[in-house]
Motif scaffolding. Structure first.
Motif, PDB file in Angstrom:
ATOM      1  N   TYR A  54       0.834  -1.208   0.000  1.00  0.00           N
ATOM      2  CA  TYR A  54       0.000   0.000   0.000  1.00  0.00           C
ATOM      3  C   TYR A  54       0.868   1.256   0.000  1.00  0.00           C
ATOM      4  O   TYR A  54       0.618   2.205  -0.755  1.00  0.00           O
ATOM      5  CB  TYR A  54      -0.923  -0.007   1.218  1.00  0.00           C
ATOM      6  N   ARG A  55       1.879   1.277   0.814  1.00  0.00           N
ATOM      7  CA  ARG A  55       2.785   2.430   0.851  1.00  0.00           C
ATOM      8  C   ARG A  55       3.493   2.613  -0.493  1.00  0.00           C
ATOM      9  O   ARG A  55       3.715   3.738  -0.944  1.00  0.00           O
ATOM     10  CB  ARG A  55       3.806   2.262   1.978  1.00  0.00           C
ATOM     11  N   GLN A  56       3.837   1.505  -1.120  1.00  0.00           N
ATOM     12  CA  GLN A  56       4.467   1.596  -2.444  1.00  0.00           C
ATOM     13  C   GLN A  56       3.517   2.218  -3.463  1.00  0.00           C
ATOM     14  O   GLN A  56       3.929   3.021  -4.308  1.00  0.00           O
ATOM     15  CB  GLN A  56       4.918   0.208  -2.895  1.00  0.00           C
ATOM     16  N   LYS A  57       2.240   1.862  -3.368  1.00  0.00           N
ATOM     17  CA  LYS A  57       1.249   2.439  -4.275  1.00  0.00           C
ATOM     18  C   LYS A  57       1.092   3.941  -4.023  1.00  0.00           C
ATOM     19  O   LYS A  57       1.011   4.733  -4.973  1.00  0.00           O
ATOM     20  CB  LYS A  57      -0.084   1.721  -4.098  1.00  0.00           C
ATOM     21  N   LEU A  58       1.038   4.339  -2.769  1.00  0.00           N
ATOM     22  CA  LEU A  58       0.955   5.764  -2.457  1.00  0.00           C
ATOM     23  C   LEU A  58       2.149   6.516  -3.040  1.00  0.00           C
ATOM     24  O   LEU A  58       1.987   7.600  -3.626  1.00  0.00           O
ATOM     25  CB  LEU A  58       0.901   5.974  -0.943  1.00  0.00           C
ATOM     26  N   ALA A  59       3.333   5.965  -2.870  1.00  0.00           N
ATOM     27  CA  ALA A  59       4.539   6.616  -3.392  1.00  0.00           C
ATOM     28  C   ALA A  59       4.503   6.695  -4.913  1.00  0.00           C
ATOM     29  O   ALA A  59       4.906   7.713  -5.507  1.00  0.00           O
ATOM     30  CB  ALA A  59       5.784   5.856  -2.926  1.00  0.00           C
ATOM     31  N   GLU A  60       4.022   5.648  -5.543  1.00  0.00           N
ATOM     32  CA  GLU A  60       3.921   5.632  -7.003  1.00  0.00           C
ATOM     33  C   GLU A  60       2.974   6.728  -7.500  1.00  0.00           C
ATOM     34  O   GLU A  60       3.288   7.452  -8.453  1.00  0.00           O
ATOM     35  CB  GLU A  60       3.417   4.262  -7.452  1.00  0.00           C
ATOM     36  N   VAL A  61       1.830   6.852  -6.870  1.00  0.00           N
ATOM     37  CA  VAL A  61       0.864   7.885  -7.265  1.00  0.00           C
ATOM     38  C   VAL A  61       1.451   9.277  -7.060  1.00  0.00           C
ATOM     39  O   VAL A  61       1.315  10.158  -7.908  1.00  0.00           O
ATOM     40  CB  VAL A  61      -0.451   7.717  -6.462  1.00  0.00           C
ATOM     41  N   ARG A  62       2.103   9.488  -5.929  1.00  0.00           N
ATOM     42  CA  ARG A  62       2.727  10.786  -5.650  1.00  0.00           C
ATOM     43  C   ARG A  62       3.813  11.104  -6.677  1.00  0.00           C
ATOM     44  O   ARG A  62       3.870  12.223  -7.207  1.00  0.00           O
ATOM     45  CB  ARG A  62       3.340  10.772  -4.242  1.00  0.00           C
ATOM     46  N   ASP A  63       4.672  10.130  -6.967  1.00  0.00           N
ATOM     47  CA  ASP A  63       5.798  10.372  -7.873  1.00  0.00           C
ATOM     48  C   ASP A  63       5.349  10.596  -9.315  1.00  0.00           C
ATOM     49  O   ASP A  63       6.116  11.142 -10.118  1.00  0.00           O
ATOM     50  CB  ASP A  63       6.775   9.196  -7.808  1.00  0.00           C
ATOM     51  N   GLN A  64       4.141  10.178  -9.631  1.00  0.00           N
ATOM     52  CA  GLN A  64       3.596  10.413 -10.969  1.00  0.00           C
ATOM     53  C   GLN A  64       2.616  11.590 -10.955  1.00  0.00           C
ATOM     54  O   GLN A  64       1.604  11.585 -11.657  1.00  0.00           O
ATOM     55  CB  GLN A  64       2.912   9.144 -11.478  1.00  0.00           C
ATOM     56  N   ALA A  65       2.985  12.614 -10.166  1.00  0.00           N
ATOM     57  CA  ALA A  65       2.217  13.862 -10.100  1.00  0.00           C
ATOM     58  C   ALA A  65       0.768  13.600  -9.673  1.00  0.00           C
ATOM     59  O   ALA A  65      -0.160  14.169 -10.227  1.00  0.00           O
ATOM     60  CB  ALA A  65       2.282  14.620 -11.413  1.00  0.00           C
ATOM     61  N   TYR A  66       0.609  12.722  -8.700  1.00  0.00           N
ATOM     62  CA  TYR A  66      -0.698  12.378  -8.145  1.00  0.00           C
ATOM     63  C   TYR A  66      -1.649  11.861  -9.222  1.00  0.00           C
ATOM     64  O   TYR A  66      -2.756  12.345  -9.410  1.00  0.00           O
ATOM     65  CB  TYR A  66      -1.280  13.562  -7.368  1.00  0.00           C
ATOM     66  N   GLN A  67      -1.138  10.836  -9.881  1.00  0.00           N
ATOM     67  CA  GLN A  67      -1.912  10.156 -10.918  1.00  0.00           C
ATOM     68  C   GLN A  67      -3.225   9.639 -10.341  1.00  0.00           C
ATOM     69  O   GLN A  67      -3.267   9.080  -9.252  1.00  0.00           O
ATOM     70  CB  GLN A  67      -1.097   8.982 -11.473  1.00  0.00           C
ATOM     71  N   GLY A  68      -4.291   9.858 -11.091  1.00  0.00           N
ATOM     72  CA  GLY A  68      -5.602   9.434 -10.629  1.00  0.00           C
ATOM     73  C   GLY A  68      -6.385  10.547  -9.970  1.00  0.00           C
ATOM     74  O   GLY A  68      -7.565  10.372  -9.641  1.00  0.00           O
ATOM     75  N   PHE A  69      -5.744  11.692  -9.774  1.00  0.00           N
ATOM     76  CA  PHE A  69      -6.425  12.863  -9.222  1.00  0.00           C
ATOM     77  C   PHE A  69      -6.479  13.973 -10.264  1.00  0.00           C
ATOM     78  O   PHE A  69      -5.550  14.144 -11.065  1.00  0.00           O
ATOM     79  CB  PHE A  69      -5.700  13.393  -7.978  1.00  0.00           C
ATOM     80  N   GLU A  70      -7.541  14.706 -10.230  1.00  0.00           N
ATOM     81  CA  GLU A  70      -7.654  15.921 -11.038  1.00  0.00           C
ATOM     82  C   GLU A  70      -7.390  17.107 -10.127  1.00  0.00           C
ATOM     83  O   GLU A  70      -8.062  17.287  -9.102  1.00  0.00           O
ATOM     84  CB  GLU A  70      -9.047  16.038 -11.649  1.00  0.00           C
ATOM     85  N   LEU A  71      -6.381  17.912 -10.481  1.00  0.00           N
ATOM     86  CA  LEU A  71      -6.049  19.122  -9.739  1.00  0.00           C
ATOM     87  C   LEU A  71      -6.251  20.311 -10.658  1.00  0.00           C
ATOM     88  O   LEU A  71      -5.650  20.379 -11.748  1.00  0.00           O
ATOM     89  CB  LEU A  71      -4.600  19.092  -9.248  1.00  0.00           C
ATOM     90  N   ARG A  72      -7.096  21.216 -10.235  1.00  0.00           N
ATOM     91  CA  ARG A  72      -7.338  22.386 -11.099  1.00  0.00           C
ATOM     92  C   ARG A  72      -7.641  23.641 -10.277  1.00  0.00           C
ATOM     93  O   ARG A  72      -7.918  23.563  -9.099  1.00  0.00           O
ATOM     94  CB  ARG A  72      -8.487  22.092 -12.065  1.00  0.00           C
TER      95      ARG A  72
END
Length: 533
Positions: free
Chosen positions: A515-533
């Motif tokens: 789970y921690r690895q997945k969190l790090a992966e999402v963070r390192d890919q500019a919060y992949q899976g989130f829309e920021l606007r």
């Protein structure tokens, strides 16, 4: 402490003052410098450990790991007294944390949240309290806890009972059971602890059991000064190992399949774990496949059954206490539960053999008999995980109510966010990690704080999980669960303890390290899976 009732706007609102809420408040206010207000319906900090004061209440995680790791000085200064820590000591610890980091001044106690609605024009959360106060904030962070909305089963005639009636999660210090005829309904973790604790003091104890449990000894004991000093000297490595493990309980999970050794060797391994104590150690520290392979599972289950037969003197009672289904619920440990049924003042009622017909003003009447009671205690658990959310009027985009969105089962992205509810983050939301709670909370709180800091630095007004990311995470959690034996049996971790509630996977069962690895992966890919606007 009561804050001003003047309506106002702040940067973030944190709901809850347990392990999750306190750390989130510290991260956002003390480290990021944000204007934060926190609310809790309790009269003080502690969350679960504020409410669950029933006799025998304790954590089944070893004390030196049932705490925070984010502050080295805190870890060195605090000392636990026993291997598994009782409720008063956990509450004292959380009170100490609140004092140490000056958190109370930002928390409004005795104040529940009635509604939280997202204003799409202002991009703010509009929150209203039970006292009528309204507060707006850019971010809403929920630390509601996975086990906080209590469940009492609907039983014919219950409202007519004239004796004392309690739920274990609404306990108070004025309750006295000594010399009374007490009935306890429920034999999960709470029931096991309560039953063992009160049996020596009550006049008679009647236990109403729906499902027998696989339970191993806790082997709780005081901690020596030498042990405490050794832990403190190696805390850094201990916590690194915890974060690199699956259940994060402070032991190395086994990598050996049960059927790869002889039957004699298996029994020796099980006996060693039984002697050492600990439910998670028995399930995950003995062999690698007890939770995934039926033959391995049956070997562990058969061992526990043999122990029940040894410990319980009356064969009829032993039979009623013996489960014959899969060993696939949250692992339990005890301090003499099975031996308690050897007492002359303890009676076991198997509700599957003898269902309840009705509750009368003075008793519970079953198909086989009537049991006079002075007090009735419900250790019947909670509407787990999503129940604390659906109990509040939470509405996202277009006025969408979270209880409607989750009617078919709760979903999330990474257990921390759900689409259609912008700028709302959940600590231990649905499909978060199934692991030791404090390390799981720390992983999520730190990640949420990093995301908020990132969004603020970029001037983003909205952070929202994308539908496809949430769908993908839900599939991942379902697929991992199906690889295990846990879904093959009814359990609160799938919501089946609540009548009418949809059965759903509500945890990520892949382990904390993954789970921690997945969190790090999402963070390192500019919060992949989130829309920021």
């Amino acid at each position: 402490m009561t804050l001003s009732t003047q309506d106002r706007t702040c940067d973030a609102i944190v709901v809850g003052a347990g392990f999750g809420g306190l750390y989130m408040l510290h991260k956002l206010r003390n480290e990021l410098g944000m204007d934060v207000r926190a609310f809790d319906r309790a009269g003080g900090v502690g969350g679960t450990w504020y409410w669950n004061r029933y006799p025998g209440a304790l954590s089944d995680t070893e004390g030196h790991l049932y705490c925070y790791s984010f502050d080295t000085d805190l870890s060195q200064d605090w000392e636990w007294s026993s291997r598994y820590v009782k409720q008063p000591e956990i509450l004292s610890y959380l009170e100490h944390v609140a004092e140490r980091f000056d958190l109370r001044r930002s928390i409004q106690f005795n104040t529940g949240i009635t509604h939280a609605h997202f204003d799409e024009v202002a991009n703010l959360w509009d929150v209203q309290t039970e006292t009528g106060e309204r507060i707006s904030a850019k971010y809403l962070i929920t630390g509601l806890g996975i086990l906080s909305t209590k469940h009492v089963p609907a039983i014919k005639g219950l409202e007519t009972f004239q004796g004392e009636r309690y739920h274990t999660s609404a306990w108070h210090d004025g309750i006295t059971l000594r010399g009374k005829r007490v009935g306890v309904m429920g034999t999960g973790s709470t029931g096991v602890q309560l039953i063992t604790a009160i049996a020596p003091e009550v006049r008679h104890l009647t236990v109403f059991q729906r499902s027998p449990q696989y339970i191993v000894p806790a082997r709780n004991r005081p901690l020596s000064k030498e042990y405490i000093m050794d832990v403190k000297a190696t805390y850094g490595q201990i916590w690194r190992d915890v974060r690199q493990s699956a259940v994060a309980m402070g032991f190395s999970e086994s990598q050996i399949p049960a059927m790869s050794v002889s039957e004699e060797e298996r029994k020796a391994v099980f006996q060693s774990a039984w002697d050492a104590g600990g439910g998670f150690r028995f399930m995950f520290g003995t062999f690698s496949d007890i939770a995934t392979d039926r033959r391995a599972n049956e070997a562990a289950a058969a061992f526990v059954r043999s122990k029940i037969a040894e410990l319980v003197k009356d064969p009829v009672t032993a039979r009623k206490l013996t489960p014959f289904d899969l060993y696939a619920k949250r692992p339990l440990c005890d301090s003499g539960f099975y031996e308690t049924f050897n007492r002359d003042n303890v009676t076991l009622v198997d509700l599957k053999e003898s269902p309840i017909i009705e509750v009368t003003p003075t008793s519970i009447r079953t198909a086989e008999g009537e049991y006079e009671l002075d007090a009735l205690i419900f250790a019947t658990g909670f509407d787990g995980v999503d129940g604390s959310y659906t109990a509040i009027d939470i509405r996202g985009r277009g006025g969408k109510a979270i209880k409607d969105k989750w009617r078919g089962g709760p979903t999330s992205y990474l257990g921390v966010a759900t689409t259609e509810f912008p700028n709302m983050f959940m600590i231990l939301g649905p499909n978060g990690p199934f692991a030791n709670i404090p390390p799981a909370i720390e992983a999520q709180v730190e990640w949420i704080a990093d995301l908020i800091e990132h969004a603020n630095r970029q001037g983003r007004k909205i952070v929202e999980a994308k539908p496809e990311a949430e769908s993908s995470w839900t599939v991942t959690c379902n697929d991992i669960a199906e690889f295990t034996l846990f879904p093959k049996i009814d359990s609160w971790i799938f919501g089946v303890n609540i009548p009418g509630k949809a059965r759903a996977v509500m945890f990520y069962l892949g382990g904390l390290v993954a789970y921690r690895q997945k969190l790090a992966e999402v963070r390192d890919q500019a919060y992949q899976g989130f829309e920021l606007r």
